[in-house]
Design a protein around this motif. Structure first.
Motif, short mmCIF file in Angstrom:
data_model
loop_
_atom_site.label_atom_id
_atom_site.label_comp_id
_atom_site.label_asym_id
_atom_site.label_seq_id
_atom_site.Cartn_x
_atom_site.Cartn_y
_atom_site.Cartn_z
N UNK A 32 0.94 8.00 -23.86
CA UNK A 32 1.91 8.21 -24.42
C UNK A 32 1.31 9.56 -25.47
N UNK A 33 0.26 9.82 -24.89
CA UNK A 33 0.05 10.93 -26.32
C UNK A 33 0.14 11.97 -25.24
N UNK A 34 -0.98 11.75 -24.54
CA UNK A 34 -0.81 12.36 -23.41
C UNK A 34 0.58 13.31 -22.57
N UNK A 35 1.55 12.17 -22.49
CA UNK A 35 2.68 12.84 -22.22
C UNK A 35 3.45 13.22 -22.47
N UNK A 36 3.25 13.31 -24.36
CA UNK A 36 3.80 14.43 -25.17
C UNK A 36 3.79 15.09 -25.35
N UNK A 37 2.31 15.17 -25.24
CA UNK A 37 1.10 16.39 -25.25
C UNK A 37 1.48 17.45 -23.96
N UNK A 38 1.74 17.03 -22.99
CA UNK A 38 2.97 17.73 -21.53
C UNK A 38 3.13 18.12 -22.43
N UNK A 39 4.40 17.59 -22.51
CA UNK A 39 5.83 17.58 -22.91
C UNK A 39 6.04 18.68 -23.65
N UNK A 40 4.93 18.88 -24.61
CA UNK A 40 4.60 20.00 -26.09
C UNK A 40 5.31 21.39 -24.74
N UNK A 41 3.35 21.12 -24.26
CA UNK A 41 3.00 22.46 -23.70
C UNK A 41 4.09 22.94 -22.15
N UNK A 42 5.08 21.90 -21.75
CA UNK A 42 6.13 22.25 -20.68
C UNK A 42 7.34 22.88 -21.00
N UNK A 43 7.37 22.71 -22.42
CA UNK A 43 8.23 23.86 -23.61
C UNK A 43 8.08 24.85 -23.84
N UNK A 44 6.83 24.89 -23.94
CA UNK A 44 6.63 26.22 -23.92
C UNK A 44 5.32 26.37 -25.20
N UNK A 45 5.08 25.35 -26.03
CA UNK A 45 4.23 24.87 -27.17
C UNK A 45 2.95 25.12 -27.18
N UNK A 46 2.17 25.29 -27.57
CA UNK A 46 0.52 24.88 -27.94
C UNK A 46 -0.02 23.15 -28.30
N UNK A 47 -1.54 23.29 -27.65
CA UNK A 47 -1.80 22.03 -27.77
C UNK A 47 -3.53 22.41 -27.77
N UNK A 48 -4.27 21.63 -28.16
CA UNK A 48 -5.54 22.13 -28.61
C UNK A 48 -6.06 20.85 -28.14
N UNK A 49 -7.25 21.11 -27.47
CA UNK A 49 -7.52 20.04 -26.58
C UNK A 49 -9.24 19.58 -26.38
N UNK A 50 -9.32 18.88 -26.33
CA UNK A 50 -11.20 18.72 -26.01
C UNK A 50 -11.42 19.59 -24.73
N UNK A 51 -12.50 19.67 -24.53
CA UNK A 51 -13.71 19.94 -22.78
C UNK A 51 -14.72 19.53 -23.59
N UNK A 52 -15.48 19.95 -21.84
CA UNK A 52 -17.45 19.47 -22.58
C UNK A 52 -17.92 20.82 -22.93
N UNK A 53 -17.07 21.60 -23.19
CA UNK A 53 -18.19 22.91 -23.54
C UNK A 53 -17.25 23.25 -24.77
N UNK A 54 -15.82 23.03 -25.06
CA UNK A 54 -15.69 23.41 -26.51
C UNK A 54 -14.76 23.17 -26.27
N UNK A 55 -13.94 23.18 -27.42
CA UNK A 55 -12.30 22.70 -27.67
C UNK A 55 -11.56 24.44 -27.18
N UNK A 56 -10.37 24.36 -26.99
CA UNK A 56 -9.00 25.54 -26.16
C UNK A 56 -8.24 24.58 -26.81
#
Ligand code: TXA
Ligand code: MG
Length: 348
Positions: free
Chosen positions: A15-39
């Protein structure tokens, strides 16, 4: 803007991933973890999202962003040419801490590539990152999620510190595993060239594709050499305090740092020391931070940026650090540490 922080440490919450995905599709910004650093993610195919990323970070817009994908096939739409070496490297290291640079297609806006005809692409090795990329339509542009010039964030609290109120959402996946940004290799022309050292080192790349080169700007402290990765030219990771790396035989290093420590404290200064697990007990004061063990490189890489941030918060006046020329990641660790030190090294 109110930034929502979503806890996603216990595994993927769709549910959270879907919400974050919609923010990105609507042109917004989401910070997220990767194995190196947060993006700091935005839609890579949307020029305006790129503009928002630059604004949120306070980053110069001539500094191109890395496009993150979740499937190798996604490369076909954004890379004009995919050399054989890229397939071999992807087989060996993707998903993982390797970014490759290609000639770009028209689908990738110039806003994302800082006006360049090439595009940097990476498939991160993190379940949250991969799920988010898929939920967002396949292409996320993401620089490290720090204010420009600060150390890259290795946990969600660092992102909050820098970007709270400037982005829609932070996905908190806990602390990262590597702690230094990906290795960048340029495959867009001539001999494959390493533009930024990371977890995957030159030897590992050469075992897969043969001869590579290293951008001279990485190895030198001559600021007159222009690096091929535009972002490498900026003063990076610089803590507020002046940082000096003390190099030499360990016993001499410890003695020198102790001497400098005493001098500084006598002058009323707050002194920070970066030590290894093996040597921490030998220091006689100061604000001591144990970075990790010399026999476990990841423990060192993982803690470096957090310690630099810590010293900023504590407002130390001077920092002395040991040198960490470890076997696999030594070049990457020392590249970041040297930048933070403005190349101030004391040989003992
Ligand atoms: O590990 C990473 O790579 C992290 C995570 C979030 O994936 N991302 C990251 O992005 O470190 P950033 O924007 O902080 O660093 C990207 C670097 C910059 O130095 C930039 O100049 C270089 O990559 N770069 C991006 N596109 C390039 C291109 N087309 N040609 C040369 N350098 C490029
Ligand atoms: Mg960065």
């Amino acid at each position: 803007m109110k930034t929502i922080t979503a806890n996603i440490k216990e595994g993927i919450d769709q549910e959270i991933i879907t919400e974050a995905g919609s923010i990105l599709k609507d042109g917004g910004l989401v910070a997220f973890p990767t194995e190196t650093v947060y993006g700091l993610g935005g839609n890579a195919l949307d020029e305006q999202a790129a503009e928002k990323i630059y604004a949120a970070k306070g980053r110069p817009s001539d500094n191109p962003l890395i496009v993150h994908i979740a499937e190798f096939e996604a490369l076909n739409k954004i890379a004009a040419e995919i050399p054989e070496e890229a397939k071999m490297l992807a087989d060996a290291f993707w998903p993982g801490p390797l970014t490759m640079i290609f000639q770009k297609t028209d689908l990738v806006p110039m806003g994302t590539t800082g006006g360049l005809n090439t595009v940097a692409v990476r498939m991160p090795d993190h379940p949250v990152a991969l799920a988010l990329i898929r939920a967002a339509g396949g292409y996320i542009a993401a620089p490290s999620a720090n204010t420009s010039g600060r150390p890259s964030p290795t946990c969600a609290a660092h992102v909050q510190e820098d970007l709270d109120g400037r982005i829609e959402m932070i996905l908190d996946g806990g602390p990262v595993g590597i702690g230094l940004e990906s290795t960048i290799v340029d495959l867009s022309e001539g001999v494959p060239t390493i533009l930024r050292p990371g977890y995957i080192n030159q030897q590992m790349l050469e075992e897969v594709i043969g001869k590579t080169e290293i951008d001279r700007a990485i190895l030198s402290d001559d600021s007159g050499i222009k690096p091929k990765a535009p972002g490498m030219k900026y003063r990076h990771y610089a803590p507020k305090a002046s940082l000096t790396i003390v190099e030499g035989e360990q016993e001499k290093v410890t003695a020198k740092i102790n001497e400098l420590l005493k001098e500084g404290e006598a002058a009323g200064e707050k002194i920070g020391v970066i030590a290894s697990t093996e040597t921490a007990a030998d220091y006689l004061g100061g604000i001591l931070r144990t970075i990790g063990s010399r026999s476990d490189e990841l423990s060192i890489s993982r803690h470096l940026f957090g310690i630099l941030r810590d010293f900023d918060t504590l407002q130390v006046d001077r920092i002395y650090s040991e040198s960490f020329e470890t076997p696999q990641m030594g070049q990457a660790i020392m590249n970041r540490l040297m930048k933070a030190a403005g190349h101030q090294v004391m040989e003992v």
